[in-house]
Design an enzyme around this catalytic site. Structure first.
Site, PDB file in Angstrom:
ATOM      1  N   PRO A   9     -44.022   4.203 -17.970  1.00 56.12           N
ATOM      2  CA  PRO A   9     -45.477   4.142 -17.980  1.00 56.12           C
ATOM      3  C   PRO A   9     -46.093   4.291 -19.370  1.00 56.12           C
ATOM      4  O   PRO A   9     -45.627   5.097 -20.180  1.00 56.12           O
ATOM      5  CB  PRO A   9     -45.896   5.330 -17.092  1.00 56.12           C
ATOM      6  CG  PRO A   9     -44.712   6.221 -17.043  1.00 56.12           C
ATOM      7  CD  PRO A   9     -43.520   5.323 -17.162  1.00 56.12           C
ATOM      8  N   ASN A  10     -47.110   3.490 -19.582  1.00 52.23           N
ATOM      9  CA  ASN A  10     -47.950   3.508 -20.790  1.00 52.23           C
ATOM     10  C   ASN A  10     -47.263   2.929 -22.026  1.00 52.23           C
ATOM     11  O   ASN A  10     -47.912   2.768 -23.061  1.00 52.23           O
ATOM     12  CB  ASN A  10     -48.482   4.926 -21.090  1.00 52.23           C
ATOM     13  CG  ASN A  10     -49.337   5.442 -19.962  1.00 52.23           C
ATOM     14  OD1 ASN A  10     -50.275   4.763 -19.551  1.00 52.23           O
ATOM     15  ND2 ASN A  10     -48.998   6.589 -19.405  1.00 52.23           N
ATOM     16  N   ARG A  17     -51.873   2.528 -28.447  1.00 53.67           N
ATOM     17  CA  ARG A  17     -51.874   3.884 -27.904  1.00 53.67           C
ATOM     18  C   ARG A  17     -51.480   4.899 -28.984  1.00 53.67           C
ATOM     19  O   ARG A  17     -50.375   4.840 -29.518  1.00 53.67           O
ATOM     20  CB  ARG A  17     -50.833   3.913 -26.784  1.00 53.67           C
ATOM     21  CG  ARG A  17     -50.503   5.264 -26.264  1.00 53.67           C
ATOM     22  CD  ARG A  17     -49.231   5.234 -25.416  1.00 53.67           C
ATOM     23  NE  ARG A  17     -49.076   6.493 -24.735  1.00 53.67           N
ATOM     24  CZ  ARG A  17     -47.956   6.908 -24.183  1.00 53.67           C
ATOM     25  NH1 ARG A  17     -46.877   6.148 -24.214  1.00 53.67           N
ATOM     26  NH2 ARG A  17     -47.901   8.067 -23.586  1.00 53.67           N
ATOM     27  N   TYR A  22     -47.075   7.058 -31.933  1.00 54.04           N
ATOM     28  CA  TYR A  22     -46.128   6.063 -31.427  1.00 54.04           C
ATOM     29  C   TYR A  22     -45.967   4.837 -32.332  1.00 54.04           C
ATOM     30  O   TYR A  22     -45.197   3.942 -32.011  1.00 54.04           O
ATOM     31  CB  TYR A  22     -46.555   5.610 -30.023  1.00 54.04           C
ATOM     32  CG  TYR A  22     -46.506   6.734 -29.009  1.00 54.04           C
ATOM     33  CD1 TYR A  22     -45.290   7.320 -28.663  1.00 54.04           C
ATOM     34  CD2 TYR A  22     -47.663   7.216 -28.416  1.00 54.04           C
ATOM     35  CE1 TYR A  22     -45.227   8.354 -27.747  1.00 54.04           C
ATOM     36  CE2 TYR A  22     -47.617   8.255 -27.487  1.00 54.04           C
ATOM     37  CZ  TYR A  22     -46.402   8.818 -27.154  1.00 54.04           C
ATOM     38  OH  TYR A  22     -46.339   9.843 -26.253  1.00 54.04           O
ATOM     39  N   ASN A  73     -36.517   4.459 -21.932  1.00 55.02           N
ATOM     40  CA  ASN A  73     -37.598   5.371 -22.294  1.00 55.02           C
ATOM     41  C   ASN A  73     -38.472   5.469 -21.045  1.00 55.02           C
ATOM     42  O   ASN A  73     -39.249   4.562 -20.758  1.00 55.02           O
ATOM     43  CB  ASN A  73     -38.395   4.841 -23.482  1.00 55.02           C
ATOM     44  CG  ASN A  73     -39.497   5.815 -23.905  1.00 55.02           C
ATOM     45  OD1 ASN A  73     -39.805   6.768 -23.197  1.00 55.02           O
ATOM     46  ND2 ASN A  73     -40.095   5.546 -25.062  1.00 55.02           N
ATOM     47  N   ALA A  76     -43.588   9.401 -19.481  1.00 51.87           N
ATOM     48  CA  ALA A  76     -43.912  10.686 -18.863  1.00 51.87           C
ATOM     49  C   ALA A  76     -43.039  11.002 -17.645  1.00 51.87           C
ATOM     50  O   ALA A  76     -42.847  12.173 -17.304  1.00 51.87           O
ATOM     51  CB  ALA A  76     -45.390  10.710 -18.471  1.00 51.87           C
ATOM     52  N   HIS A  79     -40.267  13.637 -17.648  1.00 53.74           N
ATOM     53  CA  HIS A  79     -40.528  15.070 -17.459  1.00 53.74           C
ATOM     54  C   HIS A  79     -40.834  15.429 -16.008  1.00 53.74           C
ATOM     55  O   HIS A  79     -41.065  16.591 -15.700  1.00 53.74           O
ATOM     56  CB  HIS A  79     -41.698  15.503 -18.347  1.00 53.74           C
ATOM     57  CG  HIS A  79     -41.656  14.928 -19.720  1.00 53.74           C
ATOM     58  ND1 HIS A  79     -40.614  15.165 -20.590  1.00 53.74           N
ATOM     59  CD2 HIS A  79     -42.495  14.073 -20.381  1.00 53.74           C
ATOM     60  CE1 HIS A  79     -40.830  14.512 -21.720  1.00 53.74           C
ATOM     61  NE2 HIS A  79     -41.962  13.842 -21.619  1.00 53.74           N
ATOM     62  N   GLU A  97     -31.059   7.891 -23.330  1.00 53.97           N
ATOM     63  CA  GLU A  97     -32.484   8.223 -23.189  1.00 53.97           C
ATOM     64  C   GLU A  97     -33.137   8.154 -24.569  1.00 53.97           C
ATOM     65  O   GLU A  97     -32.651   8.785 -25.507  1.00 53.97           O
ATOM     66  CB  GLU A  97     -32.580   9.636 -22.600  1.00 53.97           C
ATOM     67  CG  GLU A  97     -33.972  10.209 -22.560  1.00 53.97           C
ATOM     68  CD  GLU A  97     -33.986  11.661 -22.053  1.00 53.97           C
ATOM     69  OE1 GLU A  97     -32.943  12.143 -21.531  1.00 53.97           O
ATOM     70  OE2 GLU A  97     -35.026  12.311 -22.195  1.00 53.97           O
ATOM     71  N   HIS A  99     -36.807   8.406 -26.840  1.00 59.89           N
ATOM     72  CA  HIS A  99     -38.232   8.687 -26.999  1.00 59.89           C
ATOM     73  C   HIS A  99     -38.630   8.336 -28.412  1.00 59.89           C
ATOM     74  O   HIS A  99     -37.919   8.685 -29.363  1.00 59.89           O
ATOM     75  CB  HIS A  99     -38.549  10.160 -26.723  1.00 59.89           C
ATOM     76  CG  HIS A  99     -38.133  10.566 -25.352  1.00 59.89           C
ATOM     77  ND1 HIS A  99     -38.835  10.195 -24.240  1.00 59.89           N
ATOM     78  CD2 HIS A  99     -37.040  11.233 -24.921  1.00 59.89           C
ATOM     79  CE1 HIS A  99     -38.197  10.639 -23.172  1.00 59.89           C
ATOM     80  NE2 HIS A  99     -37.102  11.263 -23.550  1.00 59.89           N
ATOM     81  N   ILE A 100     -39.740   7.660 -28.525  1.00 56.94           N
ATOM     82  CA  ILE A 100     -40.234   7.241 -29.840  1.00 56.94           C
ATOM     83  C   ILE A 100     -40.617   8.466 -30.667  1.00 56.94           C
ATOM     84  O   ILE A 100     -40.272   8.580 -31.842  1.00 56.94           O
ATOM     85  CB  ILE A 100     -41.436   6.297 -29.641  1.00 56.94           C
ATOM     86  CG1 ILE A 100     -40.932   4.994 -28.992  1.00 56.94           C
ATOM     87  CG2 ILE A 100     -42.154   6.033 -30.957  1.00 56.94           C
ATOM     88  CD1 ILE A 100     -42.038   4.096 -28.487  1.00 56.94           C
ATOM     89  N   ARG A 106     -43.740  18.578 -29.675  1.00 56.35           N
ATOM     90  CA  ARG A 106     -44.986  18.371 -28.942  1.00 56.35           C
ATOM     91  C   ARG A 106     -45.162  19.423 -27.835  1.00 56.35           C
ATOM     92  O   ARG A 106     -44.494  20.467 -27.864  1.00 56.35           O
ATOM     93  CB  ARG A 106     -44.995  16.934 -28.421  1.00 56.35           C
ATOM     94  CG  ARG A 106     -44.862  15.911 -29.577  1.00 56.35           C
ATOM     95  CD  ARG A 106     -44.883  14.489 -29.082  1.00 56.35           C
ATOM     96  NE  ARG A 106     -46.175  14.183 -28.449  1.00 56.35           N
ATOM     97  CZ  ARG A 106     -46.373  13.113 -27.685  1.00 56.35           C
ATOM     98  NH1 ARG A 106     -45.383  12.254 -27.464  1.00 56.35           N
ATOM     99  NH2 ARG A 106     -47.559  12.897 -27.153  1.00 56.35           N
TER     100      ARG A 106
HETATM  101  C1  DQA Z   1     -42.354   9.256 -24.878  1.00 53.64           C
HETATM  102  C2  DQA Z   1     -42.620  10.765 -24.841  1.00 53.64           C
HETATM  103  C3  DQA Z   1     -43.176  11.189 -23.497  1.00 53.64           C
HETATM  104  O1  DQA Z   1     -43.412  12.579 -23.462  1.00 53.64           O
HETATM  105  C4  DQA Z   1     -44.487  10.478 -23.224  1.00 53.64           C
HETATM  106  O2  DQA Z   1     -44.979  10.808 -21.950  1.00 53.64           O
HETATM  107  C5  DQA Z   1     -44.382   9.002 -23.393  1.00 53.64           C
HETATM  108  C6  DQA Z   1     -43.585   8.466 -24.494  1.00 53.64           C
HETATM  109  C7  DQA Z   1     -41.913   8.770 -26.265  1.00 53.64           C
HETATM  110  O3  DQA Z   1     -41.433   7.642 -26.355  1.00 53.64           O
HETATM  111  O4  DQA Z   1     -42.075   9.501 -27.264  1.00 53.64           O
HETATM  112  O5  DQA Z   1     -45.002   8.236 -22.650  1.00 53.64           O
HETATM  113  O6  DQA Z   1     -41.305   8.968 -23.962  1.00 53.64           O
END
Ligand code: DQA
Length: 144
Positions: A9-10, A17, A22, A73, A76, A79, A97, A99-100, A106
């Protein structure tokens, strides 16, 4: 040898964003570069992005029998999602896994992942290069 790159998502909003967190590359930019890298490594790769937990579960299930390695990736859902964890464990396809951002710098709720203990590796904080690094590792160790 087939690689599947999944974004949750997102991540379709990359580029606009929170660019200070990011970066300014769009998901299309990132995927285009990954496709080139994969071609150079002799791997085939497929890309999937969804904002919906169940669709991500469906895509992971569909990978069974035709995908050798997953780079994910989960955004959210990392978590929160026992369902994505169970899907990855259920298909028994090795995954990294990504994460950017460095999630450990954070909010505390980003420090726990439902995926990490099942993952081959976890990469965070390298920006979009994290996907590339995961791809090099997968190509070397899983796609020969
Ligand atoms: C993320 C980190 C996550 O906590 C966040 O919810 C994202 C992006 C990252 O790529 O840093 O949507 O996975």
């Amino acid at each position: 040898r087939n690689l599947l790159i999944i974004n949750g998502p997102n991540l379709n909003l990359l580029g606009t964003r929170e660019p200070e967190i990011y970066g300014s590359h769009t998901l299309d930019d990132i995927n285009r570069e990954l496709a080139e890298t994969a071609a150079g490594l002799g791997a085939r790769c497929e890309f999937y992005q969804s904002n919906h937990e169940g669709d991500l579960v469906d895509r992971i299930q569909q990978a069974m029998g035709n995908i050798d390695f997953i780079i994910i990736n989960a955004g959210a859902y990392t978590h929160t999602s026992v369902a994505i964890r169970d899907a990855l464990a259920g298909v028994n396809i090795p995954f990294i896994e990504v994460h950017i951002s460095n999630v450990h710098q954070r909010e505390a709720f980003r420090h726990h992942s439902y995926l990490s203990d099942k993952a081959v590796a976890v990469i965070c904080g390298l920006g979009a290069y994290g996907y590339t690094a995961a791809m090099y590792y997968a190509a070397k160790h899983y796609l020969q």
